[in-house]
Design a protein around this motif. Structure first.
Motif, PDB file in Angstrom:
ATOM      1  N   PHE A 187       0.849  -1.185   0.000  1.00 16.82           N
ATOM      2  CA  PHE A 187       0.000   0.000   0.000  1.00 16.82           C
ATOM      3  C   PHE A 187       0.886   1.238   0.000  1.00 16.82           C
ATOM      4  O   PHE A 187       2.021   1.195   0.484  1.00 16.82           O
ATOM      5  CB  PHE A 187      -0.871   0.061   1.262  1.00 16.82           C
ATOM      6  CG  PHE A 187      -1.849  -1.058   1.414  1.00 16.82           C
ATOM      7  CD1 PHE A 187      -2.471  -1.631   0.326  1.00 16.82           C
ATOM      8  CD2 PHE A 187      -2.181  -1.530   2.676  1.00 16.82           C
ATOM      9  CE1 PHE A 187      -3.394  -2.655   0.471  1.00 16.82           C
ATOM     10  CE2 PHE A 187      -3.101  -2.549   2.843  1.00 16.82           C
ATOM     11  CZ  PHE A 187      -3.704  -3.108   1.736  1.00 16.82           C
ATOM     12  N   PHE A 214      -2.269   5.467   2.231  1.00 20.76           N
ATOM     13  CA  PHE A 214      -3.351   4.488   2.307  1.00 20.76           C
ATOM     14  C   PHE A 214      -3.178   3.584   3.527  1.00 20.76           C
ATOM     15  O   PHE A 214      -4.134   3.305   4.241  1.00 20.76           O
ATOM     16  CB  PHE A 214      -3.408   3.645   1.027  1.00 20.76           C
ATOM     17  CG  PHE A 214      -4.542   2.659   1.013  1.00 20.76           C
ATOM     18  CD1 PHE A 214      -5.812   3.060   0.636  1.00 20.76           C
ATOM     19  CD2 PHE A 214      -4.346   1.347   1.409  1.00 20.76           C
ATOM     20  CE1 PHE A 214      -6.867   2.157   0.646  1.00 20.76           C
ATOM     21  CE2 PHE A 214      -5.393   0.434   1.419  1.00 20.76           C
ATOM     22  CZ  PHE A 214      -6.657   0.854   1.036  1.00 20.76           C
ATOM     23  N   ALA A 224      -5.661   2.638   6.610  1.00 20.76           N
ATOM     24  CA  ALA A 224      -6.239   1.302   6.463  1.00 20.76           C
ATOM     25  C   ALA A 224      -6.371   0.596   7.808  1.00 20.76           C
ATOM     26  O   ALA A 224      -5.636   0.877   8.751  1.00 20.76           O
ATOM     27  CB  ALA A 224      -5.381   0.465   5.522  1.00 20.76           C
TER      28      ALA A 224
END
Length: 194
Positions: free
Chosen positions: A153, A157, A161
């Motif tokens: 990622f 992000f 997350a």
């Protein structure tokens, strides 16, 4: 020890790829999708089940009771603050709005706090429960591939997350497995000059 019920779910023709720990005070369970179970071998399915079992170990009855009380307090605040606003007039509207926003943000921040770390801890606990780091890695890799999730990622992000990237999870599992392997062997003798 935690003994959750095991459930299998899915829809004919569906492609749901998931396993979830259903933590509750009344009944604990682990649910795994048909698609996931059809895609995993026995060792991988055991590893994924062990990961979900680790969630149950973390969410003890005491922790679940504290979360229930926090939910009731938030619900009470959501009901009382608008009523107080109406009763006291609009002169305190800004203060009540700030209080309401702070309560909501605190509730959701509490839910997300440390969640990525907790996922990694459950991965490592699955390694300890199964004794098979490779099966845990294979199971997670298949879940990511079937879900069409990237292996890595972006930093932005991953910060937002709920789960760490697969690459970070594998890295943590390998480090944990090598530490466990070293601990299980005899003493390490290193040759030196003195």
């Amino acid at each position: 020890p935690v003994h959750p019920a095991a459930y299998r779910y899915g829809v004919p023709g569906g492609r749901i790829v998931n396993a979830v720990a259903l933590c509750s005070l009344s009944e604990r369970a682990v649910a795994m999708s048909d698609t996931l179970l059809a895609s995993l071998d026995a060792d991988e399915a055991t590893a994924v089940f062990a990961h979900e079992l680790a969630h149950h170990e973390h969410y003890t009855d005491a922790l679940l009771r504290r979360r229930r009380v926090a939910s009731f307090v938030l619900a009470l605040l959501l009901a009382v603050i608008p009523a107080l606003q109406l009763a006291l007039g609009m002169q305190y509207a800004f203060a009540f709005d700030v209080l309401l926003l702070a309560a909501i943000l605190a509730f959701f921040a509490r839910g997300q706090q440390g969640h990525r770390t907790h996922e990694t801890e459950c991965d490592l606990r699955a390694v300890d429960l199964t004794g098979d780091a490779d099966a845990v890695i294979r199971g997670l890799t298949k879940i990511h591939a079937l879900s069409r999730m990237p292996r890595r990622f972006s930093q932005e992000f991953e910060r937002a997350a709920t789960h760490p990237s697969l690459a970070h999870r594998i890295q943590a599992i390998r480090a944990h497995a090598s530490m466990a392997e070293q601990a299980s062997q005899g003493p390490t003798v290193v040759a030196t000059m003195t």
